[in-house]
Design a protein around this motif. Structure first.
Motif, PDB file in Angstrom:
ATOM      1  N   LEU A 151      10.109 -10.237  13.356  1.00 38.21           N
ATOM      2  CA  LEU A 151       9.894  -9.030  12.160  1.00 38.21           C
ATOM      3  C   LEU A 151      10.901  -8.557  11.505  1.00 38.21           C
ATOM      4  CD1 LEU A 151       7.375  -7.552  10.625  1.00 38.21           C
ATOM      5  CD2 LEU A 151       8.155  -5.850  12.342  1.00 38.21           C
ATOM      6  N   TYR A 152      11.912  -8.095  12.144  1.00 40.42           N
ATOM      7  CA  TYR A 152      13.167  -7.557  11.420  1.00 40.42           C
ATOM      8  C   TYR A 152      13.918  -8.672  10.566  1.00 40.42           C
ATOM      9  CZ  TYR A 152      12.566  -3.065  14.051  1.00 40.42           C
ATOM     10  OH  TYR A 152      12.131  -1.838  14.322  1.00 40.42           O
ATOM     11  N   THR A 153      14.048  -9.718  11.273  1.00 40.27           N
ATOM     12  CA  THR A 153      14.776 -10.842  10.640  1.00 40.27           C
ATOM     13  C   THR A 153      13.941 -11.279   9.207  1.00 40.27           C
ATOM     14  OG1 THR A 153      15.415 -11.879  12.414  1.00 40.27           O
ATOM     15  CG2 THR A 153      15.195 -13.246  10.514  1.00 40.27           C
ATOM     16  N   VAL A 154      12.701 -11.132   9.219  1.00 46.27           N
ATOM     17  CA  VAL A 154      11.646 -11.451   7.969  1.00 46.27           C
ATOM     18  C   VAL A 154      11.789 -10.280   7.179  1.00 46.27           C
ATOM     19  CG1 VAL A 154       9.250 -11.454   7.425  1.00 46.27           C
ATOM     20  CG2 VAL A 154       9.809 -12.808   9.155  1.00 46.27           C
ATOM     21  N   VAL A 155      11.933  -9.085   7.463  1.00 44.65           N
ATOM     22  CA  VAL A 155      12.139  -7.918   6.740  1.00 44.65           C
ATOM     23  C   VAL A 155      13.375  -8.177   5.976  1.00 44.65           C
ATOM     24  CG1 VAL A 155      12.280  -5.523   6.504  1.00 44.65           C
ATOM     25  CG2 VAL A 155      10.636  -6.359   7.670  1.00 44.65           C
ATOM     26  N   ARG A 156      14.366  -8.281   6.665  1.00 47.44           N
ATOM     27  CA  ARG A 156      15.821  -8.514   6.082  1.00 47.44           C
ATOM     28  C   ARG A 156      15.531  -9.741   4.756  1.00 47.44           C
ATOM     29  NH1 ARG A 156      17.702  -7.192  11.240  1.00 47.44           N
ATOM     30  NH2 ARG A 156      17.761  -9.230  11.976  1.00 47.44           N
ATOM     31  N   ASN A 157      15.143 -10.642   5.214  1.00 50.62           N
ATOM     32  CA  ASN A 157      14.981 -11.880   4.273  1.00 50.62           C
ATOM     33  C   ASN A 157      14.352 -11.515   3.215  1.00 50.62           C
ATOM     34  OD1 ASN A 157      16.788 -13.679   6.021  1.00 50.62           O
ATOM     35  ND2 ASN A 157      14.793 -14.298   6.973  1.00 50.62           N
ATOM     36  N   LEU A 158      13.052 -10.702   3.100  1.00 48.77           N
ATOM     37  CA  LEU A 158      12.376 -10.379   2.234  1.00 48.77           C
ATOM     38  C   LEU A 158      13.449  -9.375   1.098  1.00 48.77           C
ATOM     39  CD1 LEU A 158       8.776  -9.588   3.822  1.00 48.77           C
ATOM     40  CD2 LEU A 158       9.311 -11.330   2.204  1.00 48.77           C
ATOM     41  N   GLU A 159      13.911  -8.495   2.071  1.00 52.52           N
ATOM     42  CA  GLU A 159      14.883  -7.853   0.932  1.00 52.52           C
ATOM     43  C   GLU A 159      16.042  -8.403   0.568  1.00 52.52           C
ATOM     44  OE1 GLU A 159      17.782  -3.598   1.713  1.00 52.52           O
ATOM     45  OE2 GLU A 159      17.425  -4.967   3.481  1.00 52.52           O
ATOM     46  N   LYS A 160      16.595  -9.559   0.900  1.00 51.68           N
ATOM     47  CA  LYS A 160      17.740 -10.331   0.574  1.00 51.68           C
ATOM     48  C   LYS A 160      17.144 -11.093  -0.709  1.00 51.68           C
ATOM     49  CE  LYS A 160      20.190 -14.604   1.605  1.00 51.68           C
ATOM     50  NZ  LYS A 160      20.268 -15.957   2.750  1.00 51.68           N
ATOM     51  N   HIS A 161      15.810 -11.353  -0.782  1.00 53.14           N
ATOM     52  CA  HIS A 161      15.270 -12.120  -1.702  1.00 53.14           C
ATOM     53  C   HIS A 161      14.529 -11.385  -3.027  1.00 53.14           C
ATOM     54  CE1 HIS A 161      15.925 -16.526  -0.540  1.00 53.14           C
ATOM     55  NE2 HIS A 161      15.993 -15.909   0.822  1.00 53.14           N
ATOM     56  N   THR A 181       8.815  -4.657  -4.071  1.00 54.09           N
ATOM     57  CA  THR A 181       9.261  -4.751  -5.345  1.00 54.09           C
ATOM     58  C   THR A 181       8.234  -5.529  -6.292  1.00 54.09           C
ATOM     59  OG1 THR A 181      10.359  -6.990  -5.110  1.00 54.09           O
ATOM     60  CG2 THR A 181      11.679  -5.050  -4.765  1.00 54.09           C
ATOM     61  N   GLU A 182       8.346  -5.303  -7.692  1.00 53.92           N
ATOM     62  CA  GLU A 182       7.426  -6.116  -8.521  1.00 53.92           C
ATOM     63  C   GLU A 182       7.225  -7.495  -8.112  1.00 53.92           C
ATOM     64  OE1 GLU A 182       4.570  -6.520 -10.764  1.00 53.92           O
ATOM     65  OE2 GLU A 182       5.306  -4.506 -10.289  1.00 53.92           O
ATOM     66  N   ALA A 183       8.533  -8.272  -7.869  1.00 54.32           N
ATOM     67  CA  ALA A 183       8.456  -9.621  -7.519  1.00 54.32           C
ATOM     68  C   ALA A 183       8.013  -9.789  -6.105  1.00 54.32           C
ATOM     69  CB  ALA A 183       9.885  -9.866  -7.502  1.00 54.32           C
ATOM     70  N   GLY A 184       8.004  -8.615  -5.319  1.00 56.86           N
ATOM     71  CA  GLY A 184       7.452  -8.905  -4.052  1.00 56.86           C
ATOM     72  C   GLY A 184       5.728  -8.891  -4.179  1.00 56.86           C
ATOM     73  N   LEU A 212      12.395  -9.071  -2.679  1.00 60.35           N
ATOM     74  CA  LEU A 212      10.685  -8.907  -2.516  1.00 60.35           C
ATOM     75  C   LEU A 212      10.586  -7.504  -1.718  1.00 60.35           C
ATOM     76  CD1 LEU A 212       9.682 -12.479  -1.297  1.00 60.35           C
ATOM     77  CD2 LEU A 212       9.902 -11.559  -3.673  1.00 60.35           C
ATOM     78  N   LEU A 213      11.541  -6.875  -1.002  1.00 57.24           N
ATOM     79  CA  LEU A 213      11.506  -5.742  -0.758  1.00 57.24           C
ATOM     80  C   LEU A 213      12.737  -4.727  -0.954  1.00 57.24           C
ATOM     81  CD1 LEU A 213      10.084  -6.031   3.123  1.00 57.24           C
ATOM     82  CD2 LEU A 213       8.676  -5.391   1.225  1.00 57.24           C
ATOM     83  N   GLU A 214      12.858  -3.751  -0.874  1.00 60.25           N
ATOM     84  CA  GLU A 214      13.710  -2.813  -1.114  1.00 60.25           C
ATOM     85  C   GLU A 214      13.840  -1.587  -0.307  1.00 60.25           C
ATOM     86  OE1 GLU A 214      13.822  -1.681  -5.367  1.00 60.25           O
ATOM     87  OE2 GLU A 214      11.933  -0.621  -5.012  1.00 60.25           O
ATOM     88  N   GLN A 245       0.778  -1.190  -0.264  1.00 64.33           N
ATOM     89  CA  GLN A 245      -0.207   0.078  -0.173  1.00 64.33           C
ATOM     90  C   GLN A 245       0.928   1.405  -0.012  1.00 64.33           C
ATOM     91  OE1 GLN A 245      -2.670  -0.412   3.359  1.00 64.33           O
ATOM     92  NE2 GLN A 245      -3.149  -2.707   2.699  1.00 64.33           N
ATOM     93  N   ARG A 246       1.964   1.181   0.844  1.00 66.09           N
ATOM     94  CA  ARG A 246       2.951   2.369   0.860  1.00 66.09           C
ATOM     95  C   ARG A 246       4.220   1.975   1.443  1.00 66.09           C
ATOM     96  NH1 ARG A 246       2.831   4.617   5.954  1.00 66.09           N
ATOM     97  NH2 ARG A 246       0.771   3.969   7.083  1.00 66.09           N
ATOM     98  N   PRO A 247       5.389   2.520   1.239  1.00 72.43           N
ATOM     99  CA  PRO A 247       6.532   1.968   2.029  1.00 72.43           C
ATOM    100  C   PRO A 247       6.476   2.403   3.326  1.00 72.43           C
ATOM    101  CG  PRO A 247       7.063   3.354  -0.065  1.00 72.43           C
ATOM    102  CD  PRO A 247       5.516   3.523   0.190  1.00 72.43           C
ATOM    103  N   MET A 248       7.038   1.565   4.300  1.00 69.96           N
ATOM    104  CA  MET A 248       7.079   1.792   5.713  1.00 69.96           C
ATOM    105  C   MET A 248       8.350   1.240   6.397  1.00 69.96           C
ATOM    106  SD  MET A 248       3.297   0.147   6.779  1.00 69.96           S
ATOM    107  CE  MET A 248       1.962   0.456   5.778  1.00 69.96           C
TER     108      MET A 248
END
Length: 228
Positions: free
Chosen positions: A56-66, A89-92, A68-70, A28-31
């Motif tokens: 939560l922070y570990t999940v966010v870092r993993n999403l960025e690693k793959h 990201t579009e992949a996310g 899915l987030l930037e 919906q929007r960056p956070m």
């Protein structure tokens, strides 16, 4: 095996359901992660899926690693720790959509703690099990009434699209209560199969002949190896 019954859940880059919750709010929007947690709590997502806030922070870092987030912004306000704002990201977006489609379309085997208790119920005698089930039923009925009132109050405030998970949870709790009442009726009425044998086992410690062979099932078979 039927293809639908045998279908397994797709292996996800980040398989924790918290990852899906994060993707669906950040789309919906960056956070920054603290804001993600606040939004998820406000929407009651911890009631809809198993969420461990400490990860939560570990999940966010993993999403960025793959991919899915930037990170889209990073800054510091006063003496507060630096906060990184993440966007999807579009992949996310594709991952969130695909995961949601799978959850809606494919029934998966998800044993509950109640099922686990039922599976070993025979370790207790029927005269102990019945009061425990009555206790469960009483608690269920209280929860059902509370959830029904909460749902009715929310109907005037939220579109039904945002209430369907609460409707489902209430329906499942009502179904469980009906089933427990039915089982209790069999135990109390003496119509549960082999009830006397079950009771006798707990009185004497000897399994009835008709049940003894079941206790031995698998006992002579070779167990799983480390390679299985």
């Amino acid at each position: 095996m039927n293809e639908e019954v045998g279908r397994m859940a797709k292996r996800r880059p980040v398989g924790n359901l918290l990852a899906l919750a994060v993707l669906t709010v950040v789309v919906q929007r960056p956070m920054h992660p603290y804001e993600m947690a606040s939004v998820l709590r406000a929407r009651g997502k911890d009631q809809d899926m198993p969420i461990k806030w400490g990860s939560l922070y570990t999940v966010v870092r993993n999403l960025e690693k793959h991919g899915l987030l930037e990170a889209v912004e990073s800054g510091r306000q006063g003496a507060r720790p630096e906060r990184t704002v993440y966007g999807v990201t579009e992949a996310g977006r594709r991952e969130a959509d695909d995961w949601t489609r799978e959850l809606l379309s494919t029934p998966l085997r998800e044993p509950s703690s109640f099922e686990a208790g039922l599976s070993v119920m025979g370790g207790l005698g029927p005269d102990e099990v019945a009061p425990l089930l009555r206790q469960r039923l009483e608690l269920l009925e209280g929860q059902i009434e509370t959830e029904r009132q909460a749902l009715e109050a929310e109907r005037g405030q939220l579109p039904r699209l945002f209430l369907v998970e609460s409707e489902y949870a209430l329906a499942m709790r009502e179904a469980q209560a009906r089933w427990v009442r039915s089982l209790l009726a069999e135990l109390d009425g003496g119509t549960f199969p082999d009830l006397d044998a079950w009771r006798a086992y707990h009185r004497t410690g000897d399994l009835p002949p008709g049940l003894a062979h079941l206790a031995e099932r698998g006992g002579t078979e070779e167990g799983p190896t480390e390679e299985d």
